[in-house]
Design an enzyme around this catalytic site. Sequence first.
Site, PDB file in Angstrom:
ATOM      1  N   MET A   1      24.941  49.033  25.497  1.00 30.40           N
ATOM      2  CA  MET A   1      24.584  50.445  25.316  1.00 30.40           C
ATOM      3  C   MET A   1      25.807  51.306  25.569  1.00 30.40           C
ATOM      4  O   MET A   1      26.429  51.221  26.630  1.00 30.40           O
ATOM      5  CB  MET A   1      23.469  50.852  26.282  1.00 30.40           C
ATOM      6  CG  MET A   1      22.114  50.231  25.981  1.00 30.40           C
ATOM      7  SD  MET A   1      20.875  50.716  27.207  1.00 30.40           S
ATOM      8  CE  MET A   1      21.281  49.599  28.558  1.00 30.40           C
TER       9      MET A   1
ATOM     10  N   CYS B   1      24.638  48.852  14.857  1.00 25.62           N
ATOM     11  CA  CYS B   1      24.724  50.276  15.192  1.00 25.62           C
ATOM     12  C   CYS B   1      24.593  51.123  13.933  1.00 25.62           C
ATOM     13  O   CYS B   1      25.386  50.982  13.000  1.00 25.62           O
ATOM     14  CB  CYS B   1      26.033  50.583  15.903  1.00 25.62           C
ATOM     15  SG  CYS B   1      26.204  52.328  16.342  1.00 25.62           S
TER      16      CYS B   1
END
Length: 488
Positions: free
Chosen positions: A18, A115
């Site tokens: 993250m 992503c």
Amino acid sequence: MTVNTPLCFKGKKILAPMVRVGTLPMRLLALDYGADIVYCEELIDIKMLQCKRVINEVLETVDFVAPNDRVVFRTCERERERVVFQMGSADAERALAVAKLVESDVAGIDINMGCPKEYSTKASMGAALLSDPDKIESILTTLVKGICKPVTCKIRILPSVEDTVNLVKRIEKTGIAAIAVHGRKKEERPQHPVHCDVIKAISEAVSIPVIANGGSHDFIKEYADIETFQKATAASSVMIARAAMWNPSVFRKEGFCPLKDVMQDYIKYAVRYDNHYTNTKYCLCQMLREQLETTQGKKLHAAQSMQEICEAFEMGDFYEETTAIFEAKKTSLETKVQDEDDQMEDPDVIKMAVRFDKREYPPQITPKMYLLEWCRKEKHPQPVYETVQRPLDRLFCSVVTVAEQKYRSTLWDKSKKLAEQAAAIVCLRTLGVPEGKLCEGENHLVTKRKRGDQEPLISRDHGEDLAEPSHKKANFLEETSDVNVPKM
């Protein structure tokens, strides 16, 4: 190549990568609470290739430091066998170069292929790779063949189950150790349901471990839900992102710890490992969530340093005690380095305690220029500078050789160029030769420059030679012994 210490990806509970969250304090906290494997935040290959590997003896960490002295990636022995380094890359050779740079300090390498953010996809990284299977195959195959640690990748699902399964089968053939699957399409966001059926189809189609990801919104509210999500996806392991960001004790079999205790544990790691206060503040805000409007939340929001963050959580004494320990350790290491310097001193080197201050010289005039001019006049070879950088504080010292005699300042400088000027001053003062200072009166080099009889040799802004002699040498200590001292 064979994997020396393979990391098992079956039956594991994993901290997901993250951005801004997966730094060292959060990874260590997740391990404390029961995570089996932790992924770092995605780090871009080009940025990593600019970094220098530094051993930080004060923090007992390995740091990868950018040219601007910012620590891009920090790790420690505690996580070495359990941390997976995730990178963003769209080039096989760059990816391999980064993997080789960090290989000895991590347990595995992961390529981000999921992503959906523009900063990643516009550079053909992240989810953009999903539309280029040839490039995926090239990157993963190059990594698998080129390093000794397991390679994984993290993807999102494609518009159709069939296309997703076909892509994963092709990925499996590259030889990777596992594949993490975020069960959403690249255009979907956390509020959209996670597609457990697609992850399940992938799990049943390949033999390598499949790591299910994306269950925080629909499934994972507490520890027991991790197994529920794993069964729903038939995956080998589960990767947790937002649920762990909100409270990393979600990995704890015994249940959640009080949030106050979790946050204090996080702050202890943040101080212990000199985490930047803005990153620490961001992660704590993610944990507080709806409590940001409380008195403590407002104090956190207003904090402008690590010390102020600690005070907001009634940990001011801990901050002072920890930083005092670091300062004492830093002083001890500096003394040790100085003792080693003294023992290694060359008795034939003439030394003085001097520094170069360009305010004491006319614009565009330096001691190095005067020394070079003197050597030409006396028909000596040009001065030769040998410069080293001290690992502990990253300061520089230079030795100049003139007419077979060596000279240096005993004071270390913050830049290679300043250290060379200091060495030139020592030489000039020993020889009794003018060095060009304003207090010395008429300056013949300034006069020569006014006549325009020679090319500009120096930069007014930097007080240094623009055209350095080709014979000048710079020797730097091995990068594995460098130390990035924390700025407390």
